[in-house]
Design an enzyme around this catalytic site. Sequence first.
Site, PDB file in Angstrom:
ATOM      1  N   ARG A 104       0.843  -1.182   0.000  1.00 17.53           N
ATOM      2  CA  ARG A 104       0.000   0.000   0.000  1.00 17.53           C
ATOM      3  C   ARG A 104       0.886   1.242   0.000  1.00 17.53           C
ATOM      4  O   ARG A 104       1.783   1.366   0.844  1.00 17.53           O
ATOM      5  CB  ARG A 104      -0.852  -0.007   1.264  1.00 17.53           C
ATOM      6  CG  ARG A 104      -2.257   0.433   0.970  1.00 17.53           C
ATOM      7  CD  ARG A 104      -3.221  -0.148   1.965  1.00 17.53           C
ATOM      8  NE  ARG A 104      -4.169  -1.005   1.253  1.00 17.53           N
ATOM      9  CZ  ARG A 104      -5.403  -0.636   0.965  1.00 17.53           C
ATOM     10  NH1 ARG A 104      -5.842   0.547   1.336  1.00 17.53           N
ATOM     11  NH2 ARG A 104      -6.204  -1.440   0.317  1.00 17.53           N
ATOM     12  N   ASP A 200       5.430 -13.485  12.399  1.00 15.43           N
ATOM     13  CA  ASP A 200       5.548 -13.074  10.998  1.00 15.43           C
ATOM     14  C   ASP A 200       5.764 -14.323  10.130  1.00 15.43           C
ATOM     15  O   ASP A 200       6.824 -14.950  10.184  1.00 15.43           O
ATOM     16  CB  ASP A 200       6.720 -12.097  10.832  1.00 15.43           C
ATOM     17  CG  ASP A 200       6.739 -11.501   9.434  1.00 15.43           C
ATOM     18  OD1 ASP A 200       6.625 -10.278   9.321  1.00 15.43           O
ATOM     19  OD2 ASP A 200       6.842 -12.264   8.444  1.00 15.43           O
ATOM     20  N   ASP A 203       8.818 -14.216   7.616  1.00 13.86           N
ATOM     21  CA  ASP A 203      10.113 -14.307   8.305  1.00 13.86           C
ATOM     22  C   ASP A 203      10.331 -15.720   8.852  1.00 13.86           C
ATOM     23  O   ASP A 203      11.436 -16.261   8.754  1.00 13.86           O
ATOM     24  CB  ASP A 203      10.179 -13.313   9.477  1.00 13.86           C
ATOM     25  CG  ASP A 203      10.524 -11.900   8.985  1.00 13.86           C
ATOM     26  OD1 ASP A 203      10.982 -11.770   7.832  1.00 13.86           O
ATOM     27  OD2 ASP A 203      10.334 -10.949   9.757  1.00 13.86           O
TER      28      ASP A 203
HETATM   29  N1  URA Z   1       1.405 -11.030   8.776  1.00 14.04           N
HETATM   30  C1  URA Z   1       2.071 -11.997   9.454  1.00 14.04           C
HETATM   31  O1  URA Z   1       2.978 -12.623   8.914  1.00 14.04           O
HETATM   32  N2  URA Z   1       1.707 -12.261  10.708  1.00 14.04           N
HETATM   33  C2  URA Z   1       0.715 -11.610  11.338  1.00 14.04           C
HETATM   34  O2  URA Z   1       0.425 -11.911  12.484  1.00 14.04           O
HETATM   35  C3  URA Z   1       0.028 -10.596  10.622  1.00 14.04           C
HETATM   36  C4  URA Z   1       0.390 -10.323   9.342  1.00 14.04           C
END
Ligand code: URA
Length: 209
Positions: A104, A200, A203
């Site tokens: 975005r 995440d 990651d």
């Molecule tokens: N994206 C992610 O990888 N984890 C989250 O908790 C929210 C968005």
Amino acid sequence: MGKVVVLDHPLIQHKLTYIRDKNTGTKELRELVDEVAMLMAFEITRDLPLTDITVETPIQQAKTKVLAGKKIGLIPILRAGLGMVDGMLNLIPAAKVGHVGLYRDPETLKPVEYYIKLPSDISERELIVIDPMLATGGSANDAIESLKKRGAKKIRLMCLVAAPEGVELIEKNHPDVDIYLGALDEGLNDHGYIVPGIGDAGDRLFGTK
Ligand code: URA
């Protein structure tokens, strides 16, 4: 209004527990996500239409069934969506795979597609958009918008974990899209992470920080 289905098969729930565990390392996490993606693909494709055909078994003719013309397209949203593609392809090896990458613009707040490459016949395909973490729902919403702009007619959304906020956004903007989840979590924290979530996803899957 589209369906919201939590795929609470015991194997999915069991594996998701170890995906959530912060002590699960990259290699094991990838394997678990692969396995869950395969199980989710199995559940999501339960209602694909069949058509009758006849084959010769070694014994006699058999009236039997194959998938009707519907062709499938998998559309992972970059980057974390990639982690679920191979598992799904184990079950649906003939599926075509399109990729959508967007962010975005912080000033205009408009979605910017930095990468999009789709099968040429998306309007004839049953598309499964793969967004492992449906947090605010912004990326999935924008990706679905992009696909519809390019002619997509039948879209399902598949997420490993979702927050109610994300589900509401998709239900509001895309009532024609059925949503399939591994789990519906409590909500979002101040940093936009799903709670309790898995952290995440990109990651953790790719070992970056
Ligand atoms: N994206 C992610 O990888 N984890 C989250 O908790 C929210 C968005």
